[in-house]
Motif scaffolding. Structure first.
Motif, short mmCIF file in Angstrom:
data_model
loop_
_atom_site.label_atom_id
_atom_site.label_comp_id
_atom_site.label_asym_id
_atom_site.label_seq_id
_atom_site.Cartn_x
_atom_site.Cartn_y
_atom_site.Cartn_z
N VAL A 67 43.34 1.37 57.69
CA VAL A 67 42.12 0.47 58.33
C VAL A 67 41.51 1.05 59.46
N ALA A 68 42.37 1.33 60.46
CA ALA A 68 41.32 1.98 61.61
C ALA A 68 40.50 2.84 61.27
N LEU A 69 41.12 3.81 60.64
CA LEU A 69 40.10 4.96 60.31
C LEU A 69 39.04 4.63 59.35
N ALA A 70 39.35 3.54 58.42
CA ALA A 70 38.25 3.20 57.63
C ALA A 70 37.16 2.44 58.62
N LEU A 71 37.42 1.81 59.48
CA LEU A 71 36.44 0.90 60.35
C LEU A 71 35.87 2.23 61.30
N LEU A 72 36.39 3.07 61.82
CA LEU A 72 36.00 4.16 62.66
C LEU A 72 35.00 5.12 61.83
N GLY A 73 35.49 5.40 60.67
CA GLY A 73 34.60 6.30 59.79
C GLY A 73 33.40 5.82 59.46
N LEU A 92 35.09 6.17 49.33
CA LEU A 92 36.51 7.01 49.52
C LEU A 92 37.05 6.66 51.27
N LEU A 93 35.92 5.97 51.90
CA LEU A 93 36.64 5.72 53.33
C LEU A 93 37.35 4.47 53.25
N THR A 94 36.93 3.44 52.44
CA THR A 94 37.37 2.12 52.43
C THR A 94 38.63 1.97 51.38
N VAL A 95 38.40 2.58 50.17
CA VAL A 95 39.58 2.65 49.16
C VAL A 95 40.85 2.54 49.57
N PRO A 96 41.48 3.71 50.24
CA PRO A 96 42.65 3.93 50.67
C PRO A 96 43.36 2.82 51.70
N ALA A 97 42.29 2.15 52.58
CA ALA A 97 42.88 1.00 53.40
C ALA A 97 42.99 -0.18 52.51
N VAL A 98 42.01 -0.48 51.62
CA VAL A 98 42.38 -1.78 50.90
C VAL A 98 43.65 -1.38 49.89
N LEU A 99 43.73 -0.21 49.31
CA LEU A 99 44.88 -0.10 48.48
C LEU A 99 46.29 -0.14 49.13
N LEU A 100 46.27 0.31 50.31
CA LEU A 100 47.67 0.30 51.20
C LEU A 100 47.63 -1.23 51.53
N ALA A 101 46.70 -1.84 51.92
CA ALA A 101 47.10 -3.18 52.32
C ALA A 101 47.40 -4.24 51.40
N VAL A 102 46.91 -3.95 50.04
CA VAL A 102 47.51 -4.96 49.12
C VAL A 102 48.83 -4.45 48.53
N LEU A 103 49.19 -3.10 48.85
CA LEU A 103 50.73 -2.60 48.41
C LEU A 103 51.69 -2.82 49.37
N LEU A 104 51.36 -2.83 50.78
CA LEU A 104 52.37 -2.79 51.57
C LEU A 104 52.28 -3.82 52.63
N LEU A 105 51.20 -4.91 52.59
CA LEU A 105 51.33 -6.15 53.45
C LEU A 105 51.72 -7.51 52.73
N PRO A 106 52.07 -8.46 53.52
CA PRO A 106 52.18 -9.70 52.96
C PRO A 106 50.93 -9.97 52.19
N ARG A 107 51.02 -11.06 51.34
CA ARG A 107 49.71 -11.22 50.60
C ARG A 107 48.42 -11.68 51.32
N ARG A 108 48.85 -12.73 52.10
CA ARG A 108 47.72 -13.34 52.91
C ARG A 108 47.11 -12.20 53.83
N ALA A 109 48.04 -11.45 54.65
CA ALA A 109 47.47 -10.60 55.68
C ALA A 109 47.11 -9.30 54.72
N GLY A 110 47.45 -9.16 53.56
CA GLY A 110 46.62 -7.96 52.60
C GLY A 110 45.07 -8.50 52.36
N ARG A 111 45.04 -9.66 52.01
CA ARG A 111 43.50 -10.15 51.73
C ARG A 111 42.81 -10.03 52.95
N CYS A 112 43.14 -10.49 54.02
CA CYS A 112 42.30 -10.60 55.07
C CYS A 112 42.00 -9.26 55.53
N THR A 113 42.87 -8.25 55.39
CA THR A 113 42.57 -6.78 55.76
C THR A 113 41.67 -6.31 54.82
#
Length: 756
Positions: A67-73, A92-113
């Motif tokens: 997520v940090a790299l997506a925002l910076l890029g 391609l800058l944002t897709v990895p961030a949202v993919l890892l967010a929904v896979l690895l974070l709790p549901r609410r935190a993933g949505r916010c991310t």
């Protein structure tokens, strides 16, 4: 399941790494320094994610970094002008961030991310593309986030359901293991009582048997009782030939053993065959009066699994030249041949036959063949090998249940968003109406195949669907300019993604991958042979690569997720099978020990000490008092063999007292199954305590469908005993029907009792 999600993310990251590598190689010196730096950073991130996802396990820290790299890029691109990269490459800058967010974070935190990352892309694209184009440009990211969240939720929910189902399966298998262990221990204990204990006691009760032979028999019976809890081993193999060569010859009979080489069989089979052979030799000693007996073992190869140690079948015959008998003389309740020989072999999947003719000897033939190896179960197949579509679908079902739900989570968001994009762009471009019709048919076809995914999609139907999709995507450039590749005007290229993603999961992967390759090759050919769409080859590649990547992302994602889930299903099935087998084995072991302790309790009170004294020489087996005691104990063991687990201490003492008073007690049963103990104890107790000591007592127990029939005959008849029996049986409770008949010569009881 979490490891599977990490591996799926790693597979997609490998695709991101490939895309950024090609972007850097083809862009060359034409790329501005900041753009090149962004590409290098995201290439490094993709490689790190691949390595960690495969070797370790992705964590929330990986999400934070993405997520940090997506925002910076996005911020770096916005400073120099976001339009320097086509919208597909910016995604391609944002897709990895949202993919890892929904896979690895709790549901609410993933949505916010996801909202933060998507908002950052819109904000940085707004100045260069305008509000409408900026919002439209994030649809691949939104579709990825929606599909990823739904899929992750469904997989975890399915995993929880699978865990609950597996716990139920384990409980059922453990119960089945306990029951099988109890039955196995019962059969083993019955054979041991007859073959070792009863034989030793009978030998001690008979005059004229050499004392060393009696002590050997007593010591062997004690050792058999001591080893009974383990029962026949289920693991390992035994050389049956060595066991056969060690058989002891019957007294007064010459024994010839023919057994060449080794015959490897499972240990429980070797024990069953050896026990049956020993019983056949005892019958030769006690009944045949034979001069010679020949034991012949012949081994034969058997089927087995590749790479596994192979069991061998065998035929074992015991032939004597003794008196023989007529076939009709083998009583149904015969303990020696029917229980200790035939049922022993039947219990391990073998067979036993007895052939005899009066005056011409007897042959007992034992046979066993290894069972034919079953085809490998779904869970035993390699998780990453492609196999058939049925294999993959079966392993996916093992992991997530109904495969249509996760497939819908992957496909439907893309179908919906792509429909909106198609409607917007066809309304802007005159003459593209047929493309909208094509897409409507493609979407309907995808949904129809999705509904058939669980039951199977025929190969010809899948092939026709692929041809329709690819032909429409490439044919769209008959009405669209090649310059449409730089934005979403080329939406038909990505429109095939849901269909190919579906097929790559439920059909052999090569079908969808071939269709994808044909589409990609077709686009390259159109670009190479068509008018220029950019001033340089590097700029052309920067436009074409995201267009090629759009359908490839979904298909490769489907392939990674499908194969990962199928692999997890196979691993889960194998692990569960091994764990369930271990639980069942442990349950069977405990059941054997419990049954052994219960059955051995009363034997240990008197029989075991007596045999130990005889075996150690502390008492002389040729003493008349010792022989009389052995006779009484042999009668108790015969009773236990006929009515296993039924006779308590009180009934055993009553039977022993009756035998000491010269009452002939005969108990017979046609079954090894456990009988209704309370009823039979009541019957015997009443018959032996009411009235004078009888001269003879006969109890016969026969199993019928759903009931047990007990027939008691007491000689001579006695009116007081008959009344006591009638009163006792009247109060025996529901499920009992009894008739009592008395005369001067005998008292008869016929009773039917509901089976326990």
């Amino acid at each position: 399941m979490e490891c599977g999600l990490s591996r799926a993310a790693a597979a997609l990251s490998a695709l991101f790494a490939l895309s950024w590598s090609a972007f850097l190689l083809l862009g060359g010196t034409e790329l501005e320094p900041d753009v090149r730096t962004v590409a290098v950073v995201f290439l490094a991130q993709a490689v790190v994610t691949v390595v960690r996802g495969v070797r370790l396990r992705l964590s929330r820290a990986d999400t934070g970094a993405a997520v940090a790299l997506a925002l910076l890029g996005q911020a770096v691109l916005a400073v120099g002008g976001a339009s320097r990269l086509v919208v597909g490459q910016r995604c391609l800058l944002t897709v990895p961030a949202v993919l890892l967010a929904v896979l690895l974070l709790p549901r609410r935190a993933g949505r916010c991310t996801c909202l933060v990352a998507i908002g950052a892309q819109i904000a940085t694209s707004w100045p260069a593309d305008g509000p409408a184009e900026a919002v439209e440009g994030v649809w691949p990211v939104v579709a990825t986030a929606v599909a990823g969240e739904v899929l992750t939720h469904l997989m975890r929910a399915a995993g929880d359901r699978a865990d609950r189902a597996q716990r139920r399966v384990r409980a059922v298998r453990a119960a089945a293991g306990r029951e099988e262990g109890r039955r196995e221990a019962h059969r083993h204990f019955q054979g041991m009582l007859h073959d070792e204990v009863s034989t030793a006691l009978q030998a001690i009760s008979m005059p004229g048997v050499p004392v060393p032979r009696l002590r050997e028999a007593a010591t062997g019976a004690v050792a058999a009782l001591a080893s009974a809890p383990a029962g026949p081993g289920r693991d390992g193999r035994t050389d049956l030939a060595a066991v056969v060569r060690a058989l002891r010859p019957p007294t007064g009979t010459a024994l010839t053993v023919e057994a060449e080489g080794a015959v490897q069989v499972p240990s429980q089979v070797a024990e069953a065959a050896a026990g049956a052979a020993r019983e056949a030799l005892r019958n030769v000693e006690e009944h045949a009066g034979a001069r010679t007996v020949r034991v012949r073992l012949r081994g034969c190869g058997g089927p087995g699994r590749p790479g596994a140690q192979r069991d061998e079948g065998f035929a074992l015959s015991i032939t004597d030249d003794g008196a023989g008998f007529a076939a009709g003389e083998l009583a149904p309740s015969s303990v020696g041949l029917r229980r200790s020989v035939m049922r022993r072999m039947d219990a391990v999947g073998g067979s036993a036959e007895v052939h005899s003719t009066p005056g011409r000897g007897t042959t007992v033939r034992l046979e066993w063949r290894p069972p034919v190896a079953e085809p490998a179960a779904e869970g035993e197949k390699s998780g990453l090998s492609e196999g058939t579509a049925e294999d993959t679908a079966g392993r996916m079902r093992a992991a997530v249940g109904d495969v249509r739900r996760p497939l819908a989570a992957v496909c439907l968001p893309f179908l919906t968003v792509m429909g909106v994009i198609a409607a917007i762009h066809t309304s802007r471009s005159p003459g593209t109406g047929p493309l909208l019709v094509w897409y409507a048919l493609l979407a309907a076809l995808t949904v129809a195949l999705l509904l058939r995914a669980d039951s199977g999609i025929p190969g010809p139907v899948a092939g026709a669907a692929c041809a329709f999709a690819v032909a429409g995507a490439l044919g769209s450039f008959l009405v669209l300019p090649l310059s449409a590749l730089k934005d979403f005007d080329s939406w038909p290229i990505g429109a095939v993604t849901p269909l190919l993603t579906l097929l790559v999961i439920v059909r052999p992967a090569w079908e969808a991958l071939t269709a994808l390759a044909l589409e990609q090759a077709g686009i390259v050919v159109l670009v190479v042979t068509g008018p220029p769409i950019a001033p340089t080859s590097g700029a052309t590649a920067a436009i074409v690569l995201p267009a090629l990547f759009a359908p490839a992302l979904g298909v490769i994602a489907g392939l990674a997720i499908g194969r990962t889930v199928a692999h997890l299903g196979g691993v889960t099935a194998r692990a569960e099978a091994a764990r369930s087998a271990a639980l069942a084995t442990e349950a069977a072991r405990r059941a054997r020990e419990e049954l052994h302790r219960g059955r051995l309790a009363h034997l240990g009170e008197e029989i075991l000490p007596f045999l130990a004294e005889v075996g150690s020489g502390r008492c002389a087996p040729d003493d008349p008092g010792v022989r009389d005691r052995a006779r009484l104990l042999a009668g108790a063991v015969r009773d236990e063999i006929q009515l296993p687990g039924v006779l308590g201490r009180t009934v055993r003492e009553l039977l022993a007292a009756a035998r000491r008073a010269d009452c002939a007690v005969v108990i017979q049963s046609d079954s090894d199954d456990l009988h209704p103990p309370a009823f039979l104890r009541l019957l015997l107790t009443t018959a032996l305590t009411c009235g004078p000591t009888p001269r003879e007592v006969f109890l016969t127990v026969n199993a019928t469908t759903g009931a047990v029939r007990a027939s008691l005959v007491v000689l001579p008849g006695d009116e007081r005993r008959a009344r006591a029996l009638s009163d006792a049986l009247t109060g025996a409770g529901a499920g009992t029907h009894a008739e009592v008949t008395n005369s001067a010569t005998s008292t008869w009881v016929e009773a039917d009792v509901r089976a326990p």
